[in-house]
Design a protein around this motif. Structure first.
Motif, PDB file in Angstrom:
ATOM      1  N   ALA B  21       0.836  -1.211   0.000  1.00  0.00           N
ATOM      2  CA  ALA B  21       0.000   0.000   0.000  1.00  0.00           C
ATOM      3  C   ALA B  21       0.868   1.258   0.000  1.00  0.00           C
ATOM      4  CB  ALA B  21      -0.931  -0.020   1.212  1.00  0.00           C
ATOM      5  N   ILE B  22       1.958   1.216   0.743  1.00  0.00           N
ATOM      6  CA  ILE B  22       2.858   2.378   0.784  1.00  0.00           C
ATOM      7  C   ILE B  22       3.398   2.666  -0.611  1.00  0.00           C
ATOM      8  CG2 ILE B  22       5.109   3.167   1.637  1.00  0.00           C
ATOM      9  CD1 ILE B  22       4.391   1.540   4.254  1.00  0.00           C
ATOM     10  N   PHE B  23       3.809   1.611  -1.289  1.00  0.00           N
ATOM     11  CA  PHE B  23       4.305   1.796  -2.659  1.00  0.00           C
ATOM     12  C   PHE B  23       3.182   2.334  -3.562  1.00  0.00           C
ATOM     13  CE2 PHE B  23       4.746   0.346  -7.011  1.00  0.00           C
ATOM     14  CZ  PHE B  23       6.052   0.677  -7.326  1.00  0.00           C
ATOM     15  N   GLY B  24       2.021   1.726  -3.465  1.00  0.00           N
ATOM     16  CA  GLY B  24       0.920   2.093  -4.353  1.00  0.00           C
ATOM     17  C   GLY B  24       0.435   3.516  -4.158  1.00  0.00           C
ATOM     18  N   TYR B  25       0.393   3.949  -2.917  1.00  0.00           N
ATOM     19  CA  TYR B  25      -0.045   5.334  -2.669  1.00  0.00           C
ATOM     20  C   TYR B  25       0.958   6.331  -3.255  1.00  0.00           C
ATOM     21  CZ  TYR B  25      -4.299   4.820   0.089  1.00  0.00           C
ATOM     22  OH  TYR B  25      -5.598   4.575   0.480  1.00  0.00           O
ATOM     23  N   ASP B  43      -3.299   8.893   4.103  1.00  0.00           N
ATOM     24  CA  ASP B  43      -3.357   7.424   4.082  1.00  0.00           C
ATOM     25  C   ASP B  43      -1.948   6.822   3.961  1.00  0.00           C
ATOM     26  OD1 ASP B  43      -6.061   7.655   4.300  1.00  0.00           O
ATOM     27  OD2 ASP B  43      -6.489   7.235   2.195  1.00  0.00           O
ATOM     28  N   TRP B  44      -1.136   7.445   3.142  1.00  0.00           N
ATOM     29  CA  TRP B  44       0.250   6.972   2.998  1.00  0.00           C
ATOM     30  C   TRP B  44       0.963   7.023   4.351  1.00  0.00           C
ATOM     31  CZ3 TRP B  44       5.074   9.345   3.624  1.00  0.00           C
ATOM     32  CH2 TRP B  44       6.171   8.655   3.069  1.00  0.00           C
ATOM     33  N   THR B  45       0.777   8.125   5.072  1.00  0.00           N
ATOM     34  CA  THR B  45       1.391   8.267   6.394  1.00  0.00           C
ATOM     35  C   THR B  45       0.863   7.200   7.352  1.00  0.00           C
ATOM     36  OG1 THR B  45       1.621  10.639   6.070  1.00  0.00           O
ATOM     37  CG2 THR B  45       1.734   9.848   8.337  1.00  0.00           C
ATOM     38  N   GLY B  46      -0.437   6.977   7.302  1.00  0.00           N
ATOM     39  CA  GLY B  46      -1.039   5.963   8.173  1.00  0.00           C
ATOM     40  C   GLY B  46      -0.489   4.569   7.907  1.00  0.00           C
ATOM     41  N   HIS B  47      -0.309   4.266   6.647  1.00  0.00           N
ATOM     42  CA  HIS B  47       0.230   2.938   6.310  1.00  0.00           C
ATOM     43  C   HIS B  47       1.694   2.818   6.744  1.00  0.00           C
ATOM     44  CE1 HIS B  47      -3.243   1.276   4.339  1.00  0.00           C
ATOM     45  NE2 HIS B  47      -3.380   2.343   3.581  1.00  0.00           N
ATOM     46  N   GLN B  69       9.222  -5.146  -1.096  1.00  0.00           N
ATOM     47  CA  GLN B  69       9.805  -5.383  -2.409  1.00  0.00           C
ATOM     48  C   GLN B  69      10.273  -4.053  -2.992  1.00  0.00           C
ATOM     49  OE1 GLN B  69       7.253  -7.818  -4.938  1.00  0.00           O
ATOM     50  NE2 GLN B  69       6.287  -8.690  -3.126  1.00  0.00           N
ATOM     51  N   ALA B  70      11.233  -4.140  -3.867  1.00  0.00           N
ATOM     52  CA  ALA B  70      11.737  -2.916  -4.486  1.00  0.00           C
ATOM     53  C   ALA B  70      10.726  -2.327  -5.454  1.00  0.00           C
ATOM     54  CB  ALA B  70      13.049  -3.209  -5.215  1.00  0.00           C
ATOM     55  N   PHE B  71       9.926  -3.182  -6.044  1.00  0.00           N
ATOM     56  CA  PHE B  71       8.964  -2.721  -7.034  1.00  0.00           C
ATOM     57  C   PHE B  71       7.759  -3.655  -7.033  1.00  0.00           C
ATOM     58  CE2 PHE B  71       7.156  -2.589 -11.334  1.00  0.00           C
ATOM     59  CZ  PHE B  71       6.965  -1.225 -11.476  1.00  0.00           C
ATOM     60  N   TYR B  72       6.585  -3.084  -7.244  1.00  0.00           N
ATOM     61  CA  TYR B  72       5.351  -3.866  -7.319  1.00  0.00           C
ATOM     62  C   TYR B  72       4.694  -3.625  -8.676  1.00  0.00           C
ATOM     63  CZ  TYR B  72       5.735  -4.253  -2.206  1.00  0.00           C
ATOM     64  OH  TYR B  72       6.157  -4.515  -0.929  1.00  0.00           O
ATOM     65  N   ARG B  73       4.272  -4.694  -9.285  1.00  0.00           N
ATOM     66  CA  ARG B  73       3.573  -4.555 -10.559  1.00  0.00           C
ATOM     67  C   ARG B  73       2.134  -4.110 -10.286  1.00  0.00           C
ATOM     68  NH1 ARG B  73       1.037  -8.411 -13.832  1.00  0.00           N
ATOM     69  NH2 ARG B  73       1.799 -10.107 -12.536  1.00  0.00           N
ATOM     70  N   TYR B  90      -8.194  -0.350  -4.397  1.00  0.00           N
ATOM     71  CA  TYR B  90      -7.640  -1.697  -4.574  1.00  0.00           C
ATOM     72  C   TYR B  90      -6.628  -2.017  -3.482  1.00  0.00           C
ATOM     73  CZ  TYR B  90      -5.321  -5.556  -7.054  1.00  0.00           C
ATOM     74  OH  TYR B  90      -4.798  -6.767  -7.408  1.00  0.00           O
ATOM     75  N   LEU B  91      -5.781  -1.056  -3.184  1.00  0.00           N
ATOM     76  CA  LEU B  91      -4.778  -1.249  -2.139  1.00  0.00           C
ATOM     77  C   LEU B  91      -5.438  -1.485  -0.789  1.00  0.00           C
ATOM     78  CD1 LEU B  91      -2.419   1.680  -3.154  1.00  0.00           C
ATOM     79  CD2 LEU B  91      -1.911  -0.759  -3.421  1.00  0.00           C
ATOM     80  N   GLU B  92      -6.453  -0.668  -0.495  1.00  0.00           N
ATOM     81  CA  GLU B  92      -7.129  -0.805   0.797  1.00  0.00           C
ATOM     82  C   GLU B  92      -7.869  -2.136   0.889  1.00  0.00           C
ATOM     83  OE1 GLU B  92      -6.466   1.005   3.170  1.00  0.00           O
ATOM     84  OE2 GLU B  92      -5.814   2.942   2.397  1.00  0.00           O
TER      85      GLU B  92
END
Lengths: 172, 200
Positions: B21-25, B43-47, B69-73, B90-92
């Motif tokens: 989620a951190i990556f996705g945000y 939300d990024w801060t919360g995660h 992971q370094a990268f998420y598809r 989707y992340l949530e």
């Protein structure tokens, strides 16, 4: 013959001072009806609370009920899922929410009786009351999932999360 | 401090979901502006906070927290505000599923924590999606037809979300999605963040 044996043997055992539970591994025919498991009691209480939430939504003022129709639909889905997990033997007392053991969430006895669709002298609930009821229900569900069977606990947690989203939706 | 059976793997799954989620945000935020960007930043801060707390708890249990992971598809292309909001929802959903796994462990305090945490992620998902769902986190396979004859018991959600939800198809929690029930603005429940079991 089989019926006669089943009914007379416990009496013979009782007369000789022998408990039938010592002779059989199955249920004791001399004992009273088996008490429901804790999960059944919890499930009945949750069903009662969900039933009361639905009743509250149906009593809501007309100006509110249009906006809350999707939320009511979700509560009805909750009730269907909860009810599908509780199979009551025939001849047992009334279903939860209609005078059974259940009853939590602070909504029992509020307003009109079930199915009446409201009555004179009853103030229809507004958004604030619906919000409060949703919040109470979410809190109560989380409190009850600690000892429930895992899958049932997950269902309670999911329903509680839905109720929490309703609180936010009703705050908009 | 010992972990209940299955608790550690469930906690690791939640940690992995928080990392995703951190990556996705980070991706979604690049396509948002104004109040929606502010919401994404919150939300990024919360995660991030949840990730740190989870890592601390896992360490206290004597295990090594799984690394991000370094990268998420991404599950779909994110090129505007609408797809960014869809990604956030989707992340949530993925985070909600992971916390639901925690609810199945035997430790009551972890169960309670998971249940409270998934309320937050379900609220955020509803905000980004614009509608509420009847059964956040539960896959359709966990739901029974109403009053099946001679059937009882609920199929438990097996296993824990591996946290790589960005690689999974966006199908899991679209149960009974209503046409309306759009949370307006960014209402928050005001509920305090759940306290971590064993945290001081």
């Amino acid at each position: 013959m089989l019926l006669a044996s089943a009914t007379t043997l416990p009496l013979l055992l009782a007369a000789t001072g022998c408990r039938s539970s010592e002779a059989f591994a199955g249920p004791d025919p001399l004992a009273g009806p088996p008490s429901p498991s804790p999960d059944v009691i919890t499930l009945e209480a949750v069903i009662a609370a969900e039933t009361n939430l639905i009743r509250l939504y149906k009593m809501a003022t007309s100006g509110v009920s249009r906006a809350t129709a999707p939320l009511l639909s979700q509560h009805e889905q909750h009730l269907a899922q909860l009810s599908a997990r509780l199979v009551l033997p025939s001849g047992t007392s009334s279903p939860p929410g209609q005078g059974g053991r259940g009853g939590q969430g602070g909504l029992e006895g509020r307003g009109a009786p079930p199915g009446s669709g409201g009555s004179r002298g009853v103030v229809p609930p507004g958004l604030a009351e619906l919000r409060s009821a949703e919040r109470e229900s979410a809190t109560s569900l989380v409190r009850q999932l600690g000892t429930a069977e895992p899958a049932l606990a997950q269902l309670f947690a999911s329903i509680a999360a839905c109720h929490a989203t309703h609180v936010a939706a009703l705050s908009g | 401090m010992g972990a209940a059976p299955g608790a550690l793997s469930a906690l690791q799954a939640v940690l992995a979901a928080e990392d995703a989620a951190i990556f996705g945000y980070g991706v979604a935020g690049a396509h948002l502006a104004g109040s929606r960007l502010t919401a994404a930043e919150q939300d990024w801060t919360g995660h991030n906070r949840a990730r740190d707390a989870l890592a601390g708890l896992i360490s206290r249990l004597g295990a090594v927290p799984v690394a991000a992971q370094a990268f998420y598809r991404l599950p779909f292309g994110v090129h505007d505000a609408a797809s960014a909001a869809a990604l956030a929802a989707y992340l949530e959903d993925g985070v909600t599923r992971a916390y639901l796994g925690l609810v199945a462990v035997s430790d009551p305090s972890l169960r309670g924590y998971g249940a409270l945490a998934m309320q937050g992620s379900a609220e955020r998902a509803a905000f980004w999606r614009g509608s509420t769902e009847a059964f956040p986190g539960l896959p359709a396979s966990a739901l029974l037809p109403a009053r099946p004859a001679g059937q009882s018991g609920l199929p438990a959600v097996q296993g824990h979300d591996p946290g790589g939800q960005l690689k999974q198809p966006a199908v899991a929690t679209r149960n009974g999605r209503p046409a309306g029930a759009r949370p307006a603005g960014r209402p928050r429940s005001g509920r305090p963040a759940p306290k971590w079991p064993g945290a001081s």
